[in-house]
Design a protein around this motif. Structure first.
Motif, PDB file in Angstrom:
ATOM      1  N   UNK A  19       0.794  -1.217   0.000  1.00  0.00           N
ATOM      2  CA  UNK A  19       0.000   0.000   0.000  1.00  0.00           C
ATOM      3  C   UNK A  19       0.834   1.279   0.000  1.00  0.00           C
ATOM      4  N   UNK A  20       2.128   1.174   0.115  1.00  0.00           N
ATOM      5  CA  UNK A  20       2.979   2.367   0.229  1.00  0.00           C
ATOM      6  C   UNK A  20       2.796   3.317  -0.952  1.00  0.00           C
ATOM      7  N   UNK A  21       2.778   2.785  -2.172  1.00  0.00           N
ATOM      8  CA  UNK A  21       2.650   3.628  -3.363  1.00  0.00           C
ATOM      9  C   UNK A  21       1.297   4.333  -3.411  1.00  0.00           C
ATOM     10  N   UNK A  22       0.250   3.653  -2.935  1.00  0.00           N
ATOM     11  CA  UNK A  22      -1.067   4.281  -2.923  1.00  0.00           C
ATOM     12  C   UNK A  22      -1.110   5.439  -1.930  1.00  0.00           C
ATOM     13  N   UNK A  23      -0.485   5.262  -0.777  1.00  0.00           N
ATOM     14  CA  UNK A  23      -0.438   6.342   0.201  1.00  0.00           C
ATOM     15  C   UNK A  23       0.344   7.527  -0.357  1.00  0.00           C
ATOM     16  N   UNK A  24       1.461   7.242  -1.056  1.00  0.00           N
ATOM     17  CA  UNK A  24       2.243   8.310  -1.680  1.00  0.00           C
ATOM     18  C   UNK A  24       1.409   9.078  -2.706  1.00  0.00           C
ATOM     19  N   UNK A  25       0.690   8.354  -3.577  1.00  0.00           N
ATOM     20  CA  UNK A  25      -0.120   9.003  -4.608  1.00  0.00           C
ATOM     21  C   UNK A  25      -1.219   9.857  -3.977  1.00  0.00           C
ATOM     22  N   UNK A  26      -1.849   9.343  -2.927  1.00  0.00           N
ATOM     23  CA  UNK A  26      -2.899  10.104  -2.250  1.00  0.00           C
ATOM     24  C   UNK A  26      -2.327  11.359  -1.601  1.00  0.00           C
ATOM     25  N   UNK A  27      -1.151  11.241  -0.994  1.00  0.00           N
ATOM     26  CA  UNK A  27      -0.491  12.376  -0.359  1.00  0.00           C
ATOM     27  C   UNK A  27      -0.218  13.482  -1.373  1.00  0.00           C
ATOM     28  N   UNK A  28       0.365  13.140  -2.510  1.00  0.00           N
ATOM     29  CA  UNK A  28       0.711  14.140  -3.521  1.00  0.00           C
ATOM     30  C   UNK A  28      -0.547  14.780  -4.097  1.00  0.00           C
ATOM     31  N   UNK A  29      -1.598  13.985  -4.301  1.00  0.00           N
ATOM     32  CA  UNK A  29      -2.851  14.522  -4.827  1.00  0.00           C
ATOM     33  C   UNK A  29      -3.451  15.554  -3.883  1.00  0.00           C
ATOM     34  N   UNK A  30      -3.522  15.219  -2.609  1.00  0.00           N
ATOM     35  CA  UNK A  30      -4.065  16.142  -1.610  1.00  0.00           C
ATOM     36  C   UNK A  30      -3.214  17.407  -1.542  1.00  0.00           C
ATOM     37  N   UNK A  31      -1.900  17.244  -1.579  1.00  0.00           N
ATOM     38  CA  UNK A  31      -0.991  18.385  -1.494  1.00  0.00           C
ATOM     39  C   UNK A  31      -1.210  19.355  -2.650  1.00  0.00           C
ATOM     40  N   UNK A  32      -1.252  18.850  -3.880  1.00  0.00           N
ATOM     41  CA  UNK A  32      -1.423  19.713  -5.049  1.00  0.00           C
ATOM     42  C   UNK A  32      -2.779  20.414  -5.036  1.00  0.00           C
ATOM     43  N   UNK A  33      -3.840  19.657  -4.801  1.00  0.00           N
ATOM     44  CA  UNK A  33      -5.178  20.240  -4.851  1.00  0.00           C
ATOM     45  C   UNK A  33      -5.381  21.285  -3.760  1.00  0.00           C
ATOM     46  N   UNK A  34      -4.938  20.992  -2.550  1.00  0.00           N
ATOM     47  CA  UNK A  34      -5.160  21.926  -1.446  1.00  0.00           C
ATOM     48  C   UNK A  34      -4.344  23.191  -1.601  1.00  0.00           C
ATOM     49  N   UNK A  35      -3.164  23.091  -2.214  1.00  0.00           N
ATOM     50  CA  UNK A  35      -2.313  24.270  -2.360  1.00  0.00           C
ATOM     51  C   UNK A  35      -2.657  25.109  -3.575  1.00  0.00           C
ATOM     52  N   UNK A  36      -3.119  24.502  -4.664  1.00  0.00           N
ATOM     53  CA  UNK A  36      -3.382  25.250  -5.886  1.00  0.00           C
ATOM     54  C   UNK A  36      -4.850  25.621  -6.043  1.00  0.00           C
TER      55      UNK A  36
END
Length: 245
Positions: A19-36
């Motif tokens: 599940x590590x890669x899925x957590x990474x993908x979710x983290x980056x998605x949340x980061x980009x959307x919340x910041x931009x």
């Protein structure tokens, strides 16, 4: 449970996780959307006793990235969370470059496209400042959060997860909130609004961590069980510039 997860020895070479890669993908998605998407809008709500409270719209979603950071450090260790932080950093850099290129390209003819260009400039022309502030605040805050959690896990001997998820967030969000809005919006928003939004953001994001503690417990428990991992950073090199775990 692997022995090295308790001793802090480096993980076995080539070890893969389900599940590590899925957590990474979710983290980056949340980061980009919340910041931009969310960071550029200052919103106001009426709260009992407090009256009108101003906050950045991204505060509703950005704390999820800190929850992911807590989960990653708690389960996989500081080194693997460090790789995810750098992945998020790279995604923010790409978003900044892409927004600059898209805005700089001359629009096609027609009223619709001219209006569309103006709307894009209104929304994204300040992206370089938002991203600069986001990158600095996110980088500093995320590593502060991960470091505090990793150290507290050793001090508490793995007990009382809530103390380190909330404690690390108090530190990490303080660093993040003290940097983001000053860098991104000072001189654009009134100074009083910058301060009010930064303070409210810190309080709201920290409270988010408290509210989400039961969910964090469930996710951490699930991952530890299915990944057969519960890493302790006893001998970890906490240099944030390293990419190797």
């Amino acid at each position: 449970m692997r022995d090295e997860s308790q001793t802090g020895a480096p993980p076995a070479s080539g070890r893969s996780y389900r599940y590590y890669d899925f957590v990474m993908a979710a983290f980056v998605t949340v980061l980009l959307c919340s910041n931009l998407i969310g960071a550029g809008k200052a919103a106001e709500i009426e709260l009992p006793l407090l009256g009108t409270v101003a906050f950045g719209a991204g505060v509703l979603f950005f704390p999820i990235s800190y929850i992911f950071g807590d989960v990653l450090t708690e389960v996989y260790g500081y080194g693997r969370d460090r790789r995810v932080v750098w992945a998020g950093f790279g995604a923010l850099v790409f978003a900044a470059v892409m927004s600059w290129v898209v805005i700089a390209l001359p629009p096609a003819g027609g009223d619709y496209m001219r209006n569309y260009q103006g709307a894009m400039e209104t929304v994204f022309s300040n992206t370089w400042r938002i991203v600069a502030g986001s990158m600095i605040a996110f980088w500093c805050g995320s590593f502060a959060n991960s470091y505090v959690l990793a150290k507290m896990k050793i001090w508490t001997q793995g007990r009382s997860l809530w103390t380190r998820t909330i404690g690390s967030t108090i530190v990490g969000e303080a660093v993040d909130s003290s940097l983001l809005y000053v860098i991104a919006f000072y001189g654009i928003w009134p100074s009083s609004q910058v301060l009010a939004v930064a303070l409210s953001q810190y309080v709201f994001k920290t409270l988010w961590e408290v509210v989400m503690t039961p969910v964090t417990y469930r996710v951490v428990g699930f991952l530890k069980k299915h990944e057969h991992e519960d890493y302790y950073d006893c001998n970890t090199d906490f240099n944030p510039f390293k990419l190797r775990t």
